[in-house]
Design an enzyme around this catalytic site. Structure first.
Site, PDB file in Angstrom:
ATOM      1  N   TYR A  89       0.835  -1.201   0.000  1.00  0.00           N
ATOM      2  CA  TYR A  89       0.000   0.000   0.000  1.00  0.00           C
ATOM      3  C   TYR A  89       0.870   1.251   0.000  1.00  0.00           C
ATOM      4  CZ  TYR A  89      -4.365   2.535   0.905  1.00  0.00           C
ATOM      5  OH  TYR A  89      -5.462   3.355   0.802  1.00  0.00           O
ATOM      6  N   ASN A 188     -20.553  -3.257  -6.976  1.00  0.00           N
ATOM      7  CA  ASN A 188     -20.930  -4.072  -5.826  1.00  0.00           C
ATOM      8  C   ASN A 188     -19.986  -3.881  -4.652  1.00  0.00           C
ATOM      9  OD1 ASN A 188     -22.620  -6.061  -4.585  1.00  0.00           O
ATOM     10  ND2 ASN A 188     -20.972  -7.550  -4.836  1.00  0.00           N
ATOM     11  N   SER A 189     -18.947  -3.083  -4.822  1.00  0.00           N
ATOM     12  CA  SER A 189     -18.002  -2.827  -3.733  1.00  0.00           C
ATOM     13  C   SER A 189     -18.659  -1.955  -2.672  1.00  0.00           C
ATOM     14  CB  SER A 189     -16.756  -2.131  -4.276  1.00  0.00           C
ATOM     15  OG  SER A 189     -17.101  -0.819  -4.742  1.00  0.00           O
ATOM     16  N   TRP A 306      -7.938   9.750  -3.323  1.00  0.00           N
ATOM     17  CA  TRP A 306      -7.528   8.874  -2.223  1.00  0.00           C
ATOM     18  C   TRP A 306      -8.051   9.489  -0.939  1.00  0.00           C
ATOM     19  CZ3 TRP A 306      -1.921   8.453   0.030  1.00  0.00           C
ATOM     20  CH2 TRP A 306      -1.830   7.329   0.852  1.00  0.00           C
TER      21      TRP A 306
END
Length: 370
Positions: A89, A188-189, A306
């Protein structure tokens, strides 16, 4: 991990936020009080979560004048949490670290200098890296945001990342109003479901793209029940029949991309002149391929988002963050925003939750309960 968020120590390792190991006095006239303990999912190296995460017994930090003792109630497992542990990440805490960036807790006790919180308040993290996969901890006041206590537990536990991301993308890149439309992939997230609900509350139409799957109709029905106007598969996105869809709904001015690759390219073909595509994820792990014609003849704009960076940018303007949280809580109160489908798993059974969270076509978010 920033020590401002709390102090802590695992024996033989670096400090962990919210925990502390008392130094042994050279001379003691009386037995030292027994320190308070807590449990936390800790990783001391990067790797696959099932291999590197351990449930450890830690000593909780002293409250002091400015501390807030929080008992964690529930904390979800998000893709970013997994990526952090794997070391892939963009934001990586110092090790060892407690996993989890989202969740809800209840204030147990506050230091004498704490003014914005009191025992009984529900709180969520103001930013990432707090380490929420634990039973309790002492945090600093500025790392927490107060919530109304009358919203459902799972809504509170899953509020600070996905709904916030959805809200900001709908609000910050195009001026949208009732009757306008938005197209998104990965519908669908968690973010996708929040986009559907927030857009519906604002009167904005949504075109929702999902991958084909064995239980396709079940997923379509769920998204429609949340307020989706149209749900299509990636394959349908590429077909000429899309022209018929745009006889029913205007072409979108905003596209939200969480997949990348061909999905993003195809989605871009359908946005309006001078429209915007915002990328906030890359599930396909493929680069964006943008036709030159999209720039020359449609003058499209490509942006990135973000949520973590947005929150960092509000460090001196916390009112903007709390205002957004209260707006989302208001939607929850009205029944216009719900939590995604969740499976609650006790903290001690974290391995089961980790395994389930990493399976393909996951339709239920794993939430650790304390």
């Amino acid at each position: 991990m920033r020590l401002a968020k709390g102090l802590g120590l695992v024996r033989g390792a670096r400090p962990l936020p919210g925990t502390f190991l008392r130094r042994r006095a050279a001379v003691s006239a009386a037995p030292a009080p027994v320190p308070a303990r807590c449990q936390a999912l800790v990783y001391a190296q990067h790797g696959e979560p099932a291999r590197v995460l351990q449930l450890k017994d830690l000593e909780r930090a002293d409250l002091g004048h400015s501390g807030v003792h929080v008992k964690m109630l529930a904390a979800p497992i998000n893709p970013a949490d997994i990526n952090m542990i794997q070391g892939t990440y963009a934001l990586l805490p110092d090790l060892p670290a407690v996993g989890g960036n989202e969740g809800v807790g209840q204030v147990v006790e506050v230091g004498s200098h704490v003014t914005s919180l009191k025992p009984g308040d529900w709180v969520i993290p103001a930013d990432a890296e707090l380490g929420t996969w634990r039973t309790d901890a002492v945090f600093s006041e500025e790392t927490l945001v107060k919530l109304p206590r009358d919203i459902p537990l799972l809504c509170a536990a899953t509020l600070s990342i996905n709904p916030c991301t959805a809200y900001r993308m709908l609000a910050d890149f195009e001026t949208l109003g009732p009757g306008d439309s938005v197209i998104q992939n990965a519908a669908n997230s968690g973010v996708g479901q929040a986009v559907i609900q927030i857009a519906a509350a604002l009167g904005i139409k949504t075109i929702n793209v999902i991958r084909d799957r064995p239980n396709l109709q079940e997923v379509v029905d769920r998204l429609m029940s949340l307020g989706a106007d149209h749900v299509i598969t990636e394959e349908m996105l590429r077909k000429p029949e899309m022209k018929d869809l745009f006889k029913k709904v205007p072409k979108p001015r905003l596209a939200l991309n969480c997949v990348g690759g061909k999905s993003a390219t195809e989605m871009l073909r359908h946005i309006q002149q001078k429209g915007t595509m915002v990328t906030y994820g890359g599930m396909a792990k493929q680069p964006l391929t943008i036709p030159v014609s999209a720039f020359i003849f449609k003058d499209v704009k490509l942006r990135g988002f973000w949520m973590t960076q947005w929150k960092k940018d509000q460090t001196q303007n916390k009112d903007r963050l709390t205002g957004m949280i209260l707006t989302l809580c208001n939607l929850i109160h009205k029944g216009q925003l719900t939590a995604p489908a969740c499976t609650q798993v006790p903290l001690k059974d974290y391995r089961i939750a980790l395994e389930a969270s990493m399976k393909p076509f996951v339709s239920s978010k794993q939430v650790l309960t304390m």
